[in-house]
Design a protein around this motif. Structure first.
Motif, PDB file in Angstrom:
ATOM      1  N   UNK A 158       0.841  -1.218   0.000  1.00 43.41           N
ATOM      2  CA  UNK A 158       0.000   0.000   0.000  1.00 43.41           C
ATOM      3  C   UNK A 158       0.867   1.256   0.000  1.00 43.41           C
ATOM      4  N   UNK A 159       2.030   1.216   0.673  1.00 45.84           N
ATOM      5  CA  UNK A 159       2.891   2.412   0.711  1.00 45.84           C
ATOM      6  C   UNK A 159       3.473   2.720  -0.665  1.00 45.84           C
ATOM      7  N   UNK A 160       3.527   1.702  -1.548  1.00 41.12           N
ATOM      8  CA  UNK A 160       4.044   1.923  -2.898  1.00 41.12           C
ATOM      9  C   UNK A 160       3.097   2.747  -3.758  1.00 41.12           C
ATOM     10  N   UNK A 161       1.801   2.784  -3.361  1.00 44.39           N
ATOM     11  CA  UNK A 161       0.821   3.557  -4.152  1.00 44.39           C
ATOM     12  C   UNK A 161       0.700   4.995  -3.661  1.00 44.39           C
ATOM     13  N   UNK A 162       1.232   5.272  -2.442  1.00 43.48           N
ATOM     14  CA  UNK A 162       1.174   6.646  -1.934  1.00 43.48           C
ATOM     15  C   UNK A 162       2.100   7.502  -2.793  1.00 43.48           C
ATOM     16  N   UNK A 163       1.554   8.532  -3.366  1.00 49.41           N
ATOM     17  CA  UNK A 163       2.356   9.420  -4.202  1.00 49.41           C
ATOM     18  C   UNK A 163       2.480   8.972  -5.640  1.00 49.41           C
ATOM     19  N   UNK A 164       1.845   7.820  -5.995  1.00 47.64           N
ATOM     20  CA  UNK A 164       2.010   7.330  -7.371  1.00 47.64           C
ATOM     21  C   UNK A 164       0.915   7.805  -8.319  1.00 47.64           C
ATOM     22  N   UNK A 165      -0.300   8.030  -7.799  1.00 45.65           N
ATOM     23  CA  UNK A 165      -1.434   8.299  -8.698  1.00 45.65           C
ATOM     24  C   UNK A 165      -1.220   9.516  -9.599  1.00 45.65           C
ATOM     25  N   UNK A 166      -0.675  10.597  -9.031  1.00 50.47           N
ATOM     26  CA  UNK A 166      -0.445  11.812  -9.837  1.00 50.47           C
ATOM     27  C   UNK A 166       0.595  11.519 -10.921  1.00 50.47           C
ATOM     28  N   UNK A 167       1.662  10.807 -10.505  1.00 44.46           N
ATOM     29  CA  UNK A 167       2.730  10.426 -11.441  1.00 44.46           C
ATOM     30  C   UNK A 167       2.154   9.552 -12.565  1.00 44.46           C
ATOM     31  N   UNK A 168       1.243   8.656 -12.177  1.00 44.61           N
ATOM     32  CA  UNK A 168       0.618   7.726 -13.132  1.00 44.61           C
ATOM     33  C   UNK A 168      -0.172   8.493 -14.198  1.00 44.61           C
ATOM     34  N   UNK A 169      -0.944   9.495 -13.757  1.00 40.78           N
ATOM     35  CA  UNK A 169      -1.736  10.287 -14.709  1.00 40.78           C
ATOM     36  C   UNK A 169      -0.824  11.065 -15.661  1.00 40.78           C
ATOM     37  N   UNK A 170       0.317  11.543 -15.134  1.00 42.89           N
ATOM     38  CA  UNK A 170       1.283  12.257 -15.985  1.00 42.89           C
ATOM     39  C   UNK A 170       1.883  11.293 -17.011  1.00 42.89           C
ATOM     40  N   UNK A 171       2.293  10.105 -16.520  1.00 39.35           N
ATOM     41  CA  UNK A 171       2.933   9.108 -17.398  1.00 39.35           C
ATOM     42  C   UNK A 171       2.005   8.619 -18.509  1.00 39.35           C
ATOM     43  N   UNK A 172       0.698   8.546 -18.223  1.00 42.04           N
ATOM     44  CA  UNK A 172      -0.252   8.002 -19.210  1.00 42.04           C
ATOM     45  C   UNK A 172      -1.046   9.119 -19.884  1.00 42.04           C
ATOM     46  N   UNK A 173      -0.580  10.367 -19.710  1.00 46.13           N
ATOM     47  CA  UNK A 173      -1.231  11.565 -20.304  1.00 46.13           C
ATOM     48  C   UNK A 173      -2.718  11.634 -19.952  1.00 46.13           C
ATOM     49  N   UNK A 174      -3.030  11.218 -18.731  1.00 46.17           N
ATOM     50  CA  UNK A 174      -4.406  11.326 -18.224  1.00 46.17           C
ATOM     51  C   UNK A 174      -5.366  10.267 -18.726  1.00 46.17           C
ATOM     52  N   UNK A 175      -4.866   9.280 -19.498  1.00 47.92           N
ATOM     53  CA  UNK A 175      -5.785   8.291 -20.088  1.00 47.92           C
ATOM     54  C   UNK A 175      -5.852   6.993 -19.276  1.00 47.92           C
ATOM     55  N   UNK A 176      -4.909   6.788 -18.358  1.00 48.25           N
ATOM     56  CA  UNK A 176      -4.865   5.520 -17.613  1.00 48.25           C
ATOM     57  C   UNK A 176      -5.930   5.441 -16.535  1.00 48.25           C
ATOM     58  N   UNK A 177      -6.319   4.221 -16.175  1.00 46.84           N
ATOM     59  CA  UNK A 177      -7.298   4.001 -15.096  1.00 46.84           C
ATOM     60  C   UNK A 177      -6.629   3.099 -14.066  1.00 46.84           C
ATOM     61  N   UNK A 178      -6.604   3.559 -12.808  1.00 48.60           N
ATOM     62  CA  UNK A 178      -5.964   2.786 -11.748  1.00 48.60           C
ATOM     63  C   UNK A 178      -6.971   2.544 -10.632  1.00 48.60           C
ATOM     64  N   UNK A 179      -7.170   1.286 -10.271  1.00 45.84           N
ATOM     65  CA  UNK A 179      -8.056   0.939  -9.151  1.00 45.84           C
ATOM     66  C   UNK A 179      -7.311  -0.020  -8.246  1.00 45.84           C
ATOM     67  N   UNK A 180      -7.532   0.117  -6.953  1.00 45.96           N
ATOM     68  CA  UNK A 180      -6.858  -0.821  -6.055  1.00 45.96           C
ATOM     69  C   UNK A 180      -7.794  -1.228  -4.937  1.00 45.96           C
ATOM     70  N   UNK A 181      -7.588  -2.434  -4.430  1.00 40.26           N
ATOM     71  CA  UNK A 181      -8.344  -2.875  -3.254  1.00 40.26           C
ATOM     72  C   UNK A 181      -7.435  -3.685  -2.356  1.00 40.26           C
TER      73      UNK A 181
END
Length: 606
Positions: A448-471
């Motif tokens: 879970x600590x690996x996802x902290x701070x990643x979502x914003x980076x993820x949207x930048x890397x995928x130019x806002x087109x990626x979808x990330x869900x976690x449980x």
């Protein structure tokens, strides 16, 4: 005895597949609103944050009348962080309407909410929504839903679940794939036909399981739940017990009884088994309690909600600007508000710390905690919060951490970047396959600590087109240290008003968070530096006025637009030695130690 005149149904789905809009359509089709009545979109999302973000945070109850039957509808959240809401309110339903987008098909949260419904043996009605999308793929989505039932080891009866095709936004539903209707009557008929009538003993002493709570300044605490047996009457004496707290036994009295009708609560003299009611008069009531009688107060079993995995420290604001624009600024105010929130949010945990000025608040994820922060600041609270931390557990003498199952849908060209970034964050690729909607779906097991701070980076890397869900999946042995934030902070070196001249010099060091004219104080983080270093900058510096001028020295200063961050982005950005200052009008990031000399000594001592 069966209660033929009532049906209780919950609407469940992945976030943004149209649950709340579907409820709007059902309310209109059943004649709950007048012909000429103006009705806002997503009328059930009453909270201002829900309206802005277009997501449901709190489960809501409504009721409609159709064909001499009352249908109690529970609208649930779709986001994983509010899974606690879904888990408990399903206890009030006898069936579920599973809403699935006609293009996206079943998503990670569809699986999560459906698993909860199957565990409770609730029959499912499948509603394929947004069938008028130009990119709909109804046939494939149907197959994917049936595959989902099989993968969840659902009983064979689920494979016979009825399908309804709808366009919730346009207010219609049909039993035929290619037939457009002008109302939701087909869905209403299906709900009545496939939702079993609730069965219980009318003569037995009444019993209510509290599935959710509310608060009113006029009535005090309000308990909401389904009457499991008997008939509950106004002014009846009651006994409160709890399945998970064996020693709880409290006498009380039911002052008022409300049933739901449309969007209103209507006061009634009595309510029979199968009714969903709101009861007032009981002071110390919480979710999971059973309200019974002297002769029968055996508590009803209540599923223990999944534990929180993320925690933050909420403390009194002690910055140089403390108390300027907050209405509630003391630790007493903050403590009362947080413990009040804990009563209605079953997934939240609030604990006192060694300091009277700070409280430990734990939740299900970043969104869960950020919505709480946003609600508090809108109510006029002023406080500061620390970096979110993952909650570790000691199992058999070894350190364990929460592991999330992250499902990522991206275009093929971005897969390399995602695998690389998550690999560095101890993510383990479990599965990778193309989806019928044209994306590549990757499933990672990641701390879970690996996802902290990643979502914003993820949207930048995928130019806002990626979808990330976690449980949340499980607690597993600690996977070792991982790299943290790659950027450093630009820190204001003095208190004052930011000037264009000072900002121009500072922007050469990195990206700024503030604009000319903003007030700053020493130790406030005013920007970020790509080299990963913390640098002190004087943003209040003004140009010295002299008689001497050199050619080009008076050129107009061009400032790059400042980066304005939301609460979630700030939560992802801050480091251990930083805090987020939250006030009704401002969000600022600051260093814990404001004085640069003391900060330097503290680092040296470490």
């Amino acid at each position: 005895m069966k209660r033929e005149d009532v049906r209780n149904v919950a609407i469940i789905a992945h976030v943004d597949h149209g649950k709340t809009t579907l409820v709007d359509g059902l309310l209109k089709s059943s004649g709950t609103f007048r012909e000429n009545q103006e009705v806002k979109e997503r009328v059930m999302d009453s909270n201002s944050i829900e309206k802005e973000r277009g997501i449901t945070i709190l489960s809501k109850n409504t009721a409609i009348h159709y064909n001499d039957k009352k249908i109690n509808i529970i609208d649930t959240p779709g986001h994983a962080d509010f899974g606690g809401e879904v888990e408990r309110v399903l206890n009030m339903a006898e069936s579920v309407v599973l809403v699935v987008d006609s293009h996206e098909g079943p998503m990670p949260q569809t699986k999560f909410v459906l698993r909860k419904a199957i565990e409770l043996n609730l029959p499912a009605i499948i509603c394929i929504n947004k069938v008028d999308r130009p990119d709909q793929r109804i046939d494939e989505v149907e197959d994917e839903i049936l595959d989902l039932f099989i993968s969840l080891d659902a009983d064979e009866s689920y494979l016979e679940s009825p399908f309804v095709y709808a366009s919730a936004k346009n207010g219609w539903a049909s039993l035929e794939k290619d037939t457009v209707k002008n109302d939701m009557i087909d869905l209403l008929d299906t709900i009545i036909e496939y939702t079993p009538a609730f069965e219980a003993d009318e003569q037995a002493p009444f019993k209510v399981l509290v599935s959710t709570t509310d608060y009113s300044s006029f009535l005090g605490s309000i308990a909401i739940g389904k009457v499991e047996q008997g008939v509950i009457k106004k002014n009846a004496n009651a006994v409160i017990t709890n399945y998970n707290e064996k020693d709880r036994l409290e006498k009380s009295k039911i002052v008022t009884i409300y049933e739901f009708d449309g969007l209103e609560r209507v006061e009634v003299e009595e309510a029979k088994f199968g009714s969903i009611v709101a009861l007032s008069g009981m002071e110390d009531i919480s979710i999971g309690d059973t309200i019974g009688t002297e002769e029968d107060h055996e508590p009803i079993e209540f599923t223990k909600i999944s534990e929180p995995t993320l925690s933050m420290t909420f403390s009194v604001n002690d910055s140089p600007f403390a108390g300027r624009d907050g209405k509630y600024v003391t630790s007493r105010h903050l403590r009362e508000r947080l413990f009040k929130e804990k009563e209605t949010d079953v997934s939240l945990r609030v604990e006192n710390t060694d300091s009277t000025e700070s409280f430990r608040v734990s939740g299900r994820g970043e969104l869960h905690l950020s919505v709480l922060i946003e609600n508090l600041r809108r109510e006029g609270y002023e406080f500061q919060v620390s970096k979110p931390e993952v909650m570790f557990k000691d199992i058999d003498g070894k350190k364990h951490e929460p592991i999330e199952l992250a499902t990522i849908d991206v275009d093929q060209e971005y897969t390399g970047s995602v695998i690389d970034k998550l690999g560095r964050r101890k993510g383990e690729l479990v599965d990778m396959s193309p989806t019928s909607s044209g994306y590549t779906r990757m499933i990672f097991r990641i701390p879970a600590r690996g996802l902290i701070g990643y979502r914003t980076e993820f949207l930048t890397d995928t130019k806002g087109t990626g979808i990330l869900n976690s449980e949340f999946e499980e607690y597993a042995p600690y996977k070792g240290d991982m790299e943290t934030r790659q950027v450093g902070s630009l820190i204001a070196s003095e208190q004052g008003i930011a000037r264009a001249y000072g900002l121009n010099a500072a922007q050469s060091r990195g990206q700024l968070f503030i604009e000319a004219g903003d007030e700053v104080y020493e130790g406030e983080v005013v920007g970020m530096n790509a080299k990963g270093l913390d640098i002190d900058v004087n943003v209040c510096k003004t140009k010295k006025l002299t008689n001497t001028r050199a050619s080009g020295s008076d050129d107009a200063i061009m400032l790059t637009p400042a980066k304005k961050m939301s609460v979630e982005e700030m939560m992802e950005f801050v480091e251990d030695d930083e805090l987020i200052e939250v006030t009704p009008n401002n969000l600022r990031i600051r260093k814990r130690i404001l004085d640069s000399n003391l900060r330097y000594k503290s680092k040296k001592n470490k």
